[in-house]
Write an enzyme that holds these catalytic residues in place. Sequence first.
Site: not given
Length: 184
Positions: A51, A88-89, A130, A134
């Site tokens: 991310q 989610c960011l 979660h 990722h």
Amino acid sequence: MKVLDIRVLGDPVLRKETTEVPQVTNDIRTLISQMFDTMYAAEGIGLAAPQVGRTERVCVMDVDGQKFAFVNPQIIESEGTIRGEEGCLSIPEIFGDVTRASRVVVRALDEHGKEFEAAGTELLARCMQHEIDHLDGKLFIDYLSVLKRRSAMSKWEKLKEDYPNFIRQVSLEQAGPHGSEGEL
Ligand code: NI
């Protein structure tokens, strides 16, 4: 303190498989510290290396004060199921119900390279699953039904225009407006 740019849905790095960290170096510790800064600035509860455009198997989380940095995390136990809303960011303003294990145990290295295990239930367990997803290039929207996913994607088509080059900039001074407790 340094806040990193968050990559949003559409950036290929989010779909890349990450690589194991052979040794927890100062570079990894810096990454961890910057990931915490970025997560807090974005008002999220979890953040994984892809991310912020990195490909190491590293993720961080702080769920109601239960704070963890995981290097090379693995889920070694999982039980029960629980359905709940997730965000989610990297996919701001999109939410959907996802079924997860209700309790998991994670084995990982800490920021000093020492192996440890951590158990989580409810929201912490959800966050652990979660974030580890990722690291395997997997996003929560992958679990939505075809219809729900389609509607989420059509909403995202408009939202993504706010993030040129798939970059979401967050700053310490002005957290939000997109940040939300539900974004992992
Ligand atoms: Ni996420």
